[in-house]
Design an enzyme around this catalytic site. Sequence first.
Site, short mmCIF file in Angstrom:
data_model
loop_
_atom_site.label_atom_id
_atom_site.label_comp_id
_atom_site.label_asym_id
_atom_site.label_seq_id
_atom_site.Cartn_x
_atom_site.Cartn_y
_atom_site.Cartn_z
N ASP A 38 0.84 -1.19 0.00
CA ASP A 38 0.00 0.00 0.00
C ASP A 38 0.88 1.25 0.00
O ASP A 38 1.99 1.25 0.56
CB ASP A 38 -0.90 0.01 1.23
N TYR A 66 6.32 -8.67 8.93
CA TYR A 66 5.97 -7.26 9.14
C TYR A 66 6.14 -6.86 10.61
O TYR A 66 6.05 -7.71 11.51
CB TYR A 66 4.50 -7.02 8.78
N ASP A 80 -7.14 1.01 8.37
CA ASP A 80 -5.83 1.60 8.64
C ASP A 80 -6.01 3.09 8.96
O ASP A 80 -7.14 3.59 9.04
CB ASP A 80 -4.86 1.38 7.48
N ARG A 174 -3.76 -5.30 8.12
CA ARG A 174 -4.75 -4.38 8.70
C ARG A 174 -6.02 -5.11 9.11
O ARG A 174 -6.70 -4.70 10.05
CB ARG A 174 -5.06 -3.23 7.76
#
Length: 294
Positions: A38, A66, A80, A174
Amino acid sequence: MEGIINVLKPPGMTSSDVVVWIRKILKIKKVGHTGTLDPGVAGVLPICVGKGTRLAEYITEQGKAYIAEVTFGVTTDTQDSYGKVIRETSPILNRSELERILSNFTGKISQVPPMYSAVRKEGKHLYEYARKGIPIEINPREVSIYKLNLEEWFDGQFPKAILDIECSKGTYIRTICHDLGQTLGCGAHMSYLVRIRSGPFKIQESWTLEEIEEAVCDGNFSFILPLTAGIDLPKVSLSGLRSNAFRNGLPTKREQVKILDDKKEPYVQVMESEELIGIGVWREEALYPHKVFK
């Protein structure tokens, strides 16, 4: 020019923006990325160059890692920090309550992709339906969470947690953050995310765009890794004669193939000396070309 670049994507750029930038700085057309990040997310983005673009699918299939920040008590429509706040509360929540439910989100889990995502439904991206306010049923899909550890906890009006996550491709971090908030009854969203690994590519070994530009100006192209750097497949080797046969679409009997790795996989990297010449597939007792680099 061919190979793979371990790029540290900055926030504010799309994955396609990075491809365009690399294409311009290297003055070549054949460039592609291996899985979208993203625009607001920073981190490892492997970029394939030249023949490397034909390996993108193998890199994309590998696991990711992550570091995510979750903010509890605030729910957004995009899950998010870039979305519209749709619910806000000041939860009475502590570290142990979050730790208690984390095991429910590890292993193989069912996940419903967010509406604001690039997942397709009936030929359109989900975000296209979301932007028009069109309700649509989203089918859950199975993903694998290999690790989900709580690294830090911060008390406050809206408590925050730092999570260390390792997962399969196709996992929406997310959505994990959102679902944690739903399970705890207070709502949550992902307030920050950085990808620290994609397949074998780690953030510690990544190159910023500024570093790549400086290297190119100095005539240094050491940031372009060999084709074999990004593929987690066993290797086999063929002689010159059988390599030519492979390149021309012909199979090679198993006894004529030199096995370099013990791992038994249907697909293998096919080498001629130190050069990767393609991806092969075993069928019965012969090695057949699956993808050939000419």
